[in-house]
Design a protein around this motif. Structure first.
Motif, short mmCIF file in Angstrom:
data_model
loop_
_atom_site.label_atom_id
_atom_site.label_comp_id
_atom_site.label_asym_id
_atom_site.label_seq_id
_atom_site.Cartn_x
_atom_site.Cartn_y
_atom_site.Cartn_z
N TYR A 1 14.54 20.83 -12.66
CA TYR A 1 14.95 21.49 -11.42
C TYR A 1 13.90 21.22 -10.35
O TYR A 1 12.70 21.29 -10.62
CB TYR A 1 15.09 23.00 -11.62
N ILE A 2 14.35 20.91 -9.17
CA ILE A 2 13.44 20.68 -8.04
C ILE A 2 13.55 21.86 -7.09
O ILE A 2 14.65 22.24 -6.67
CB ILE A 2 13.80 19.39 -7.28
N VAL A 3 12.42 22.46 -6.77
CA VAL A 3 12.37 23.51 -5.75
C VAL A 3 11.68 22.94 -4.52
O VAL A 3 10.57 22.40 -4.62
CB VAL A 3 11.62 24.76 -6.24
N ILE A 4 12.36 23.01 -3.39
CA ILE A 4 11.77 22.60 -2.12
C ILE A 4 11.57 23.85 -1.28
O ILE A 4 12.55 24.49 -0.87
CB ILE A 4 12.66 21.60 -1.37
N ARG A 5 10.31 24.22 -1.06
CA ARG A 5 10.03 25.42 -0.26
C ARG A 5 9.66 25.01 1.16
O ARG A 5 8.70 24.26 1.36
CB ARG A 5 8.92 26.26 -0.88
N VAL A 6 10.43 25.51 2.09
CA VAL A 6 10.23 25.24 3.51
C VAL A 6 9.53 26.44 4.14
O VAL A 6 9.97 27.58 3.96
CB VAL A 6 11.58 24.98 4.21
N ASP A 7 8.43 26.18 4.84
CA ASP A 7 7.64 27.26 5.44
C ASP A 7 7.48 27.04 6.94
O ASP A 7 7.26 25.90 7.38
CB ASP A 7 6.24 27.33 4.81
N TYR B 1 0.81 -1.21 0.00
CA TYR B 1 0.00 0.00 0.00
C TYR B 1 0.86 1.27 0.00
O TYR B 1 0.33 2.37 -0.18
CB TYR B 1 -0.92 0.01 1.22
N GLU B 2 2.14 1.13 0.24
CA GLU B 2 3.01 2.31 0.28
C GLU B 2 3.20 2.87 -1.12
O GLU B 2 3.36 2.13 -2.08
CB GLU B 2 4.37 1.94 0.88
N GLN B 3 3.20 4.21 -1.20
CA GLN B 3 3.47 4.88 -2.47
C GLN B 3 4.84 5.53 -2.41
O GLN B 3 5.20 6.14 -1.42
CB GLN B 3 2.40 5.95 -2.75
N ASP B 4 5.58 5.39 -3.48
CA ASP B 4 6.94 5.92 -3.54
C ASP B 4 7.07 6.74 -4.81
O ASP B 4 7.62 6.28 -5.81
CB ASP B 4 7.94 4.77 -3.50
N LEU B 5 6.53 7.95 -4.79
CA LEU B 5 6.50 8.78 -5.98
C LEU B 5 7.87 9.40 -6.24
O LEU B 5 8.48 9.99 -5.35
CB LEU B 5 5.45 9.88 -5.82
N SER B 6 8.34 9.28 -7.47
CA SER B 6 9.62 9.86 -7.87
C SER B 6 9.37 11.09 -8.73
O SER B 6 8.44 11.13 -9.54
CB SER B 6 10.46 8.85 -8.65
N ILE B 7 10.21 12.10 -8.54
CA ILE B 7 10.07 13.35 -9.29
C ILE B 7 10.63 13.17 -10.69
O ILE B 7 11.63 12.49 -10.90
CB ILE B 7 10.79 14.48 -8.53
N ARG C 1 7.26 21.59 0.69
CA ARG C 1 6.60 21.09 -0.52
C ARG C 1 7.59 21.12 -1.66
O ARG C 1 8.61 21.83 -1.59
CB ARG C 1 5.38 21.95 -0.86
N THR C 2 7.32 20.37 -2.72
CA THR C 2 8.19 20.37 -3.89
C THR C 2 7.43 20.86 -5.11
O THR C 2 6.23 20.64 -5.26
CB THR C 2 8.73 18.96 -4.20
N VAL C 3 8.17 21.57 -5.97
CA VAL C 3 7.66 21.97 -7.28
C VAL C 3 8.79 21.71 -8.27
O VAL C 3 9.97 21.88 -7.93
CB VAL C 3 7.27 23.47 -7.33
N ILE C 4 8.45 21.29 -9.49
CA ILE C 4 9.49 21.05 -10.48
C ILE C 4 9.34 22.03 -11.64
O ILE C 4 8.23 22.42 -11.99
CB ILE C 4 9.48 19.59 -11.01
N ARG D 1 13.06 10.75 -4.76
CA ARG D 1 11.78 10.38 -4.16
C ARG D 1 11.19 11.57 -3.41
O ARG D 1 11.81 12.13 -2.50
CB ARG D 1 11.96 9.19 -3.21
N GLN D 2 10.00 11.95 -3.79
CA GLN D 2 9.39 13.17 -3.28
C GLN D 2 9.23 13.16 -1.77
O GLN D 2 9.56 14.13 -1.08
CB GLN D 2 8.03 13.37 -3.95
N ALA D 3 8.69 12.07 -1.23
CA ALA D 3 8.43 12.02 0.22
C ALA D 3 9.72 12.16 1.02
O ALA D 3 9.75 12.83 2.06
CB ALA D 3 7.72 10.72 0.57
N LYS D 4 10.79 11.52 0.55
CA LYS D 4 12.07 11.59 1.26
C LYS D 4 12.63 13.02 1.22
O LYS D 4 13.15 13.52 2.21
CB LYS D 4 13.07 10.61 0.65
N LEU D 5 12.54 13.67 0.05
CA LEU D 5 13.05 15.04 -0.07
C LEU D 5 12.29 16.00 0.83
O LEU D 5 12.89 16.79 1.57
CB LEU D 5 12.96 15.49 -1.53
N VAL D 6 10.97 15.92 0.79
CA VAL D 6 10.14 16.82 1.59
C VAL D 6 10.37 16.61 3.08
O VAL D 6 10.59 17.57 3.84
CB VAL D 6 8.64 16.62 1.23
N SER D 7 10.33 15.36 3.52
CA SER D 7 10.47 15.09 4.95
C SER D 7 11.87 15.43 5.44
O SER D 7 12.04 15.97 6.54
CB SER D 7 10.14 13.62 5.25
N THR D 8 12.89 15.14 4.64
CA THR D 8 14.27 15.41 5.06
C THR D 8 14.55 16.90 5.18
O THR D 8 15.13 17.36 6.17
CB THR D 8 15.27 14.76 4.09
#
Length: 243
Positions: free
Chosen positions: A23-29, A12-18, A131-134, A92-99
Motif C-alpha cells: 500500500y502506498i500512502v501519499i501525505r500532502v501537507d 545522472y537521473e534517478q528513477d526510484l520505484s516503490i 511524501r510517500t510511505v509504504i 515511480r516515487q518522484a512522479k507520484l509525489v510531484s503529481t
C-alpha cells in the motif's frame, strides 16, 4: 530522435520505484499555512470554510485517481491511500509525489473562490508538498489512519482550549500557553466545561475526528463518500470493504 553529445547527463537521473505489492500512502501537507491562515483571517480554532475547501479538493483527487482506496484529512494535511496493486506512473516515487502535490495545490487554488470572498494574493499563494510511505498490510494502514486521527484529536482539543482562553477568557496568547502547559486531555475537558460550559464531545465531529473519504462501488459506479467517524475502533473497518 536526434542525439547530442550532451545527452550523457541523463545518466545522472534517478528513477526510484516503490516496492510492489504494498500500500502506498501519499501525505500532502500545507506549506507555511500559519502565514496563510493569518493573512486570510482563518477563524480560530477551526475555520469551516478552510476545512470544507480541503475536503472538496481531496475528493477531486480521489475522483481523478481511481487507484485511491481512501483518504483521510485534518487541518492542512491529507493522506491518500493507494491500492496494493496500484500501477500509477509505474509506481515511480518522484512522479507520484510531484503529481499529487501539484494537483492538490492547483485544485485548492482553483476552488478557493467557492469558499472565500477574499481573492488570493500572488505573493502568498497556498502550496502543498507531499511524501510517500509504504505499508505491507491493511493492518498498518489502519494503524496509520488511527495515528493521524489521534493527532487530530490531540491538536484540536489543545487548539480549542487555547483559543477559548484567548477569545473568550481574555488571556494573552502567552498566558493561555502557560495555563495549558502540562495539562492532559481530562484537564482540558474540565477547563472547557467548568469555565466556559463547553462540552468538547459535542463539538463538530469534523473538528474532532477529521474527514475520511472513501471510494466505493455501488451498482457498478464508483461513488465518493465523505464521513467524520471514528477510524480507530472496529466499526469503520467492519463496513469499509477494503481489500
Amino acid at each position: 530522435m536526434a542525439k547530442s553529445r550532451f545527452e550523457y547527463v541523463r545518466n545522472y537521473e534517478q528513477d526510484l520505484s516503490i516496492l510492489p505489492n504494498t500500500y502506498i500512502v501519499i501525505r500532502v501537507d500545507g506549506r507555511g499555512f500559519h502565514k496563510i491562515s493569518k493573512e486570510y483571517d482563518f477563524a480560530k480554532p477551526n475555520d469551516r470554510r478552510a476545512l470544507d475547501l480541503m475536503n472538496v479538493t481531496a475528493k477531486s483527487i480521489v475522483e481523478q485517481f481511481p487507484e485511491t482506496l481512501c483518504a483521510y484529512g485534518q487541518s492542512d494535511e491529507y493522506s491518500f491511500v493507494l491500492k496494493r496493486d496500484c500501477a500509477l506512473f509505474e509506481r515511480r516515487q518522484a512522479k507520484l509525489v510531484s503529481t499529487f502535490a501539484a494537483t492538490f495545490t492547483a485544485q485548492y487554488i482553483f476552488r478557493w473562490p467557492q469558499f472565500f470572498t477574499e481573492p488570493l494574493k500572488g505573493w502568498l499563494l497556498p502550496t502543498f508538498d507531499a511524501r510517500t510511505v509504504i505499508y505491507p498490510t491493511i493492518g498498518e494502514i489502519r494503524d496509520y489512519l488511527s495515528w493521524r486521527q489521534a493527532d487530530c484529536h490531540i491538536n484540536n482539543l489543545y487548539n480549542t482550549s487555547y483559543w477559548t482562553l484567548v477569545l473568550r477568557g481574555g488571556m494573552s496568547e502567552h498566558e493561555a500557553e502557560q495555563t495549558l502547559k502540562g495539562t492532559n486531555s481530562s484537564d482540558k475537558n474540565e477547563l472547557l466545561f467548568s469555565q466556559f460550559s463547553i462540552n468538547y464531545n459535542c463539538e463538530d465531529e469534523m473538528y474532532r475526528k477529521g474527514t475520511i473519504i472513501t471510494a466505493v462501488r455501488e451498482r457498478g459506479k464508483r461513488r465518493i463518500k465523505e464521513a467524520h467517524v471514528d477510524v480507530i475502533g472496529d466499526e469503520f473497518w467492519k463496513t469499509c470493504g477494503f481489500p
